[in-house]
Design a protein around this motif. Structure first.
Motif, PDB file in Angstrom:
ATOM      1  N   HIS A  18       0.830  -1.204   0.000  1.00 62.93           N
ATOM      2  CA  HIS A  18       0.000   0.000   0.000  1.00 62.93           C
ATOM      3  C   HIS A  18       0.872   1.264   0.000  1.00 62.93           C
ATOM      4  CE1 HIS A  18      -3.538   2.445   0.879  1.00 62.93           C
ATOM      5  NE2 HIS A  18      -2.841   3.027   1.846  1.00 62.93           N
ATOM      6  N   VAL A  19       1.862   1.308   0.876  1.00 65.56           N
ATOM      7  CA  VAL A  19       2.752   2.473   0.974  1.00 65.56           C
ATOM      8  C   VAL A  19       3.554   2.644  -0.314  1.00 65.56           C
ATOM      9  CG1 VAL A  19       4.788   3.387   2.171  1.00 65.56           C
ATOM     10  CG2 VAL A  19       2.905   2.433   3.491  1.00 65.56           C
ATOM     11  N   ILE A  20       4.143   1.563  -0.811  1.00 67.67           N
ATOM     12  CA  ILE A  20       4.960   1.635  -2.025  1.00 67.67           C
ATOM     13  C   ILE A  20       4.119   2.056  -3.226  1.00 67.67           C
ATOM     14  CG2 ILE A  20       6.343   0.272  -3.659  1.00 67.67           C
ATOM     15  CD1 ILE A  20       7.776   1.058  -1.001  1.00 67.67           C
ATOM     16  N   PHE A  48      11.599   2.643  -7.615  1.00 60.57           N
ATOM     17  CA  PHE A  48      12.405   1.780  -6.756  1.00 60.57           C
ATOM     18  C   PHE A  48      12.976   0.649  -7.596  1.00 60.57           C
ATOM     19  CE2 PHE A  48       8.924   3.416  -4.139  1.00 60.57           C
ATOM     20  CZ  PHE A  48       9.604   3.941  -3.051  1.00 60.57           C
ATOM     21  N   ASP A  49      14.200   0.216  -7.279  1.00 61.91           N
ATOM     22  CA  ASP A  49      14.711  -1.005  -7.893  1.00 61.91           C
ATOM     23  C   ASP A  49      14.479  -2.157  -6.916  1.00 61.91           C
ATOM     24  OD1 ASP A  49      16.841  -1.012  -6.017  1.00 61.91           O
ATOM     25  OD2 ASP A  49      18.153   0.061  -7.395  1.00 61.91           O
ATOM     26  N   LYS A  50      14.645  -3.385  -7.395  1.00 60.19           N
ATOM     27  CA  LYS A  50      14.356  -4.573  -6.580  1.00 60.19           C
ATOM     28  C   LYS A  50      15.147  -4.588  -5.278  1.00 60.19           C
ATOM     29  CE  LYS A  50      13.217  -7.668 -10.395  1.00 60.19           C
ATOM     30  NZ  LYS A  50      13.620  -8.853 -11.125  1.00 60.19           N
ATOM     31  N   GLU A  51      16.438  -4.281  -5.384  1.00 57.23           N
ATOM     32  CA  GLU A  51      17.276  -4.330  -4.185  1.00 57.23           C
ATOM     33  C   GLU A  51      16.799  -3.331  -3.132  1.00 57.23           C
ATOM     34  OE1 GLU A  51      21.979  -4.490  -3.070  1.00 57.23           O
ATOM     35  OE2 GLU A  51      21.387  -3.168  -4.703  1.00 57.23           O
ATOM     36  N   LYS A  55      20.983 -14.815  -0.883  1.00 59.55           N
ATOM     37  CA  LYS A  55      20.250 -14.368  -2.068  1.00 59.55           C
ATOM     38  C   LYS A  55      20.822 -13.058  -2.597  1.00 59.55           C
ATOM     39  CE  LYS A  55      17.273 -17.674  -1.917  1.00 59.55           C
ATOM     40  NZ  LYS A  55      17.340 -18.738  -2.873  1.00 59.55           N
ATOM     41  N   ASP A  56      20.739 -12.893  -3.900  1.00 53.95           N
ATOM     42  CA  ASP A  56      21.109 -11.646  -4.553  1.00 53.95           C
ATOM     43  C   ASP A  56      19.885 -10.742  -4.490  1.00 53.95           C
ATOM     44  OD1 ASP A  56      21.979  -9.572  -6.123  1.00 53.95           O
ATOM     45  OD2 ASP A  56      22.079 -10.733  -7.963  1.00 53.95           O
ATOM     46  N   LEU A  57      19.923  -9.736  -3.637  1.00 51.38           N
ATOM     47  CA  LEU A  57      18.766  -8.873  -3.435  1.00 51.38           C
ATOM     48  C   LEU A  57      18.451  -8.009  -4.651  1.00 51.38           C
ATOM     49  CD1 LEU A  57      19.278  -7.755   0.281  1.00 51.38           C
ATOM     50  CD2 LEU A  57      17.824  -9.574  -0.613  1.00 51.38           C
ATOM     51  N   THR A  58      19.356  -7.971  -5.632  1.00 51.62           N
ATOM     52  CA  THR A  58      19.092  -7.194  -6.843  1.00 51.62           C
ATOM     53  C   THR A  58      18.197  -7.953  -7.821  1.00 51.62           C
ATOM     54  OG1 THR A  58      21.092  -7.978  -7.955  1.00 51.62           O
ATOM     55  CG2 THR A  58      21.285  -5.941  -6.693  1.00 51.62           C
ATOM     56  N   SER A  59      18.177  -9.278  -7.729  1.00 53.85           N
ATOM     57  CA  SER A  59      17.367 -10.065  -8.669  1.00 53.85           C
ATOM     58  C   SER A  59      16.152 -10.720  -8.014  1.00 53.85           C
ATOM     59  CB  SER A  59      18.227 -11.142  -9.334  1.00 53.85           C
ATOM     60  OG  SER A  59      18.731 -12.020  -8.359  1.00 53.85           O
ATOM     61  N   LEU A  60      16.107 -10.775  -6.708  1.00 57.01           N
ATOM     62  CA  LEU A  60      14.996 -11.381  -5.978  1.00 57.01           C
ATOM     63  C   LEU A  60      13.790 -10.449  -6.033  1.00 57.01           C
ATOM     64  CD1 LEU A  60      14.243 -13.765  -4.026  1.00 57.01           C
ATOM     65  CD2 LEU A  60      14.934 -12.270  -2.157  1.00 57.01           C
ATOM     66  N   THR A  61      12.645 -10.963  -6.478  1.00 56.75           N
ATOM     67  CA  THR A  61      11.444 -10.126  -6.525  1.00 56.75           C
ATOM     68  C   THR A  61      10.872  -9.976  -5.116  1.00 56.75           C
ATOM     69  OG1 THR A  61       9.910 -11.961  -6.841  1.00 56.75           O
ATOM     70  CG2 THR A  61      10.878 -10.965  -8.844  1.00 56.75           C
TER      71      THR A  61
END
Length: 82
Positions: free
Chosen positions: A16-18, A28-31, A56-62
């Motif tokens: 909701h906030v996002i 915003f990017d995924k990371e 986990k790679d926080l840049t690719s994790l949805t």
């Protein structure tokens, strides 16, 4: 994260906030989103936060995958406490 709040409730409030911020033009990017989610969690989640951050790679994790992993952990913790 409020005391006694479930991950589903956190996800609903976070989304909701996002969504409101994005409607105002914020991007915003995924990371960045994943880091925000992990920072919202209270201290009882610290071990899981560390495990996710290290494995986990926080840049690719949805965000959906991240919340899924958190829900799985919550279910397991609830099962063990019963």
């Amino acid at each position: 994260m409020l005391k006694g709040e479930s991950i589903a409730e956190v996800q609903k409030r976070f989304t909701h906030v996002i969504n409101h911020l994005m409607s105002l033009g914020k991007t915003f990017d995924k990371e960045e989103l994943n880091i925000k989610i992990l920072k919202w969690l209270n201290r009882t989640w610290q071990r899981k936060i560390t495990a996710i951050s290290e494995s986990k790679d926080l840049t690719s994790l949805t965000t959906a995958s991240l919340f899924g992993k958190l829900r799985e952990h919550e279910l397991e913790m609830n099962r063990l406490n019963v």
